[in-house]
Design a protein around this motif. Structure first.
Motif, PDB file in Angstrom:
ATOM      1  N   ILE A  55       0.841  -1.193   0.000  1.00  0.00           N
ATOM      2  CA  ILE A  55       0.000   0.000   0.000  1.00  0.00           C
ATOM      3  C   ILE A  55       0.877   1.244   0.000  1.00  0.00           C
ATOM      4  CG2 ILE A  55      -1.691   1.334   1.321  1.00  0.00           C
ATOM      5  CD1 ILE A  55      -2.728  -1.311   2.445  1.00  0.00           C
ATOM      6  N   MET A  56       0.578   2.170  -0.901  1.00  0.00           N
ATOM      7  CA  MET A  56       1.166   3.507  -0.861  1.00  0.00           C
ATOM      8  C   MET A  56       0.102   4.458  -0.333  1.00  0.00           C
ATOM      9  SD  MET A  56       2.915   5.821  -3.872  1.00  0.00           S
ATOM     10  CE  MET A  56       4.310   4.695  -4.014  1.00  0.00           C
ATOM     11  N   ASP A  57       0.399   5.125   0.769  1.00  0.00           N
ATOM     12  CA  ASP A  57      -0.608   5.964   1.418  1.00  0.00           C
ATOM     13  C   ASP A  57       0.092   7.146   2.078  1.00  0.00           C
ATOM     14  OD1 ASP A  57      -2.769   7.056   2.713  1.00  0.00           O
ATOM     15  OD2 ASP A  57      -3.395   5.204   3.695  1.00  0.00           O
ATOM     16  N   GLY A  58      -0.253   8.353   1.656  1.00  0.00           N
ATOM     17  CA  GLY A  58       0.308   9.547   2.282  1.00  0.00           C
ATOM     18  C   GLY A  58       1.689   9.900   1.773  1.00  0.00           C
ATOM     19  N   VAL A  59       1.813  10.167   0.454  1.00  0.00           N
ATOM     20  CA  VAL A  59       3.096  10.558  -0.138  1.00  0.00           C
ATOM     21  C   VAL A  59       2.954  11.964  -0.713  1.00  0.00           C
ATOM     22  CG1 VAL A  59       4.804  10.087  -1.925  1.00  0.00           C
ATOM     23  CG2 VAL A  59       3.790   8.194  -0.632  1.00  0.00           C
ATOM     24  N   THR A  60       3.848  12.853  -0.305  1.00  0.00           N
ATOM     25  CA  THR A  60       3.849  14.236  -0.770  1.00  0.00           C
ATOM     26  C   THR A  60       5.194  14.552  -1.413  1.00  0.00           C
ATOM     27  OG1 THR A  60       2.287  14.985   0.922  1.00  0.00           O
ATOM     28  CG2 THR A  60       3.726  16.647  -0.047  1.00  0.00           C
ATOM     29  N   VAL A  61       5.151  15.060  -2.647  1.00  0.00           N
ATOM     30  CA  VAL A  61       6.361  15.471  -3.364  1.00  0.00           C
ATOM     31  C   VAL A  61       6.160  16.923  -3.776  1.00  0.00           C
ATOM     32  CG1 VAL A  61       7.924  14.987  -5.269  1.00  0.00           C
ATOM     33  CG2 VAL A  61       6.655  13.104  -4.217  1.00  0.00           C
ATOM     34  N   MET A  96      -2.979   2.430  -3.984  1.00  0.00           N
ATOM     35  CA  MET A  96      -2.307   3.730  -3.960  1.00  0.00           C
ATOM     36  C   MET A  96      -3.348   4.787  -3.642  1.00  0.00           C
ATOM     37  SD  MET A  96       0.212   3.508  -7.302  1.00  0.00           S
ATOM     38  CE  MET A  96       1.275   4.857  -6.771  1.00  0.00           C
ATOM     39  N   ARG A  97      -3.060   5.628  -2.621  1.00  0.00           N
ATOM     40  CA  ARG A  97      -4.033   6.640  -2.240  1.00  0.00           C
ATOM     41  C   ARG A  97      -3.342   7.781  -1.485  1.00  0.00           C
ATOM     42  NH1 ARG A  97      -6.463   1.933   1.451  1.00  0.00           N
ATOM     43  NH2 ARG A  97      -5.133   2.155   3.289  1.00  0.00           N
TER      44      ARG A  97
END
Length: 233
Positions: A55-61, A96-97
């Protein structure tokens, strides 16, 4: 030479609560011979990938400058489902979210186009793109790109990389199988005339576009297929 900022490719354990900011991306100075059949061209600036479960959750770029990359932004949910050990069970589809990409300035980009793509039945959820400027080379002629969005293969079992698709039918963003996505203050230009539509969205639920600027006039800048909710300001 392949991907400068990357979560993946292996994704069984997932990626949660990650912040990446204040980076400059330029092509590497390296030999030109391909490695693993991949040309050394600077393929991706920002690559966020879940293809082996997880799970990808809470990614900021944020606050990123990208120079001379074929595909500036590549967000990919796939289903390669590679096991992390021989004895492990095959991983289920990942998720992904809650992804945010903001304040990104791209110039000298190639023509692969940026993409945000899930797979049928497993959309990427809740992704926001804010204050993004991309200038690509353009100058493509008929036959040098995929002209029909429905002909872009899913490739959900393959290794995730934009050279599998090469020049997509969109010049700016190709969006497919996504739920809840916002593009705000996005500018898309080409150095030489690009015949492609700047933004293509297919199988998207709740698409919000505000203040999109491009070389194409008004309504011709966005092409929609199978959209359930769409708002443009």
């Amino acid at each position: 030479f392949c991907a400068a900022i990357k979560c993946g490719t292996e994704s069984t354990g997932g990626f949660r609560n990650i912040i990446i900011s204040n980076c400059i991306i330029r092509p590497s100075a390296c030999p030109t011979a391909p490695v693993f059949r991949t040309p050394r061209i600077g393929q991706v600036g920002i690559a966020l990938e879940i293809v082996d479960g997880g799970i990808m959750d809470g990614v900021t770029v944020s606050n990123i400058i990208i120079e001379g990359t074929e595909c500036p932004i590549y967000v990919r949910l796939g289903n390669r489902a590679r096991k992390h050990t021989d004895e492990a069970p095959e991983p289920p589809r990942g998720k992904m979210r809650n992804i945010s990409l903001s304040d990104i300035n791209v110039y000298g980009a190639g023509n692969y186009s940026s993409s945000i793509t899930g797979i049928p039945g497993s959309p990427i959820e809740n992704i926001t793109l804010n204050n993004i400027r991309i200038v690509n080379r353009g100058g493509l002629k008929q036959g040098e790109y995929t002209s029909d969005a429905s002909k872009v293969p899913e490739l959900e079992k393959e290794y995730p990389a934009p050279d599998r698709w090469r020049n997509l039918p969109s010049s700016g963003f190709f969006i497919r199988h996504v739920q809840d996505i916002a593009l705000r203050d996005v500018t898309l230009h080409s150095v030489s005339a690009d015949p492609r539509v700047p933004v293509i969205a297919d199988d998207v639920d709740n698409l919000h576009i505000s203040n999109l600027r491009s070389d194409h006039p008004g309504k011709d800048a966005v092409q929609l297929f199978h959209i359930r909710t769409f708002k443009r300001l």
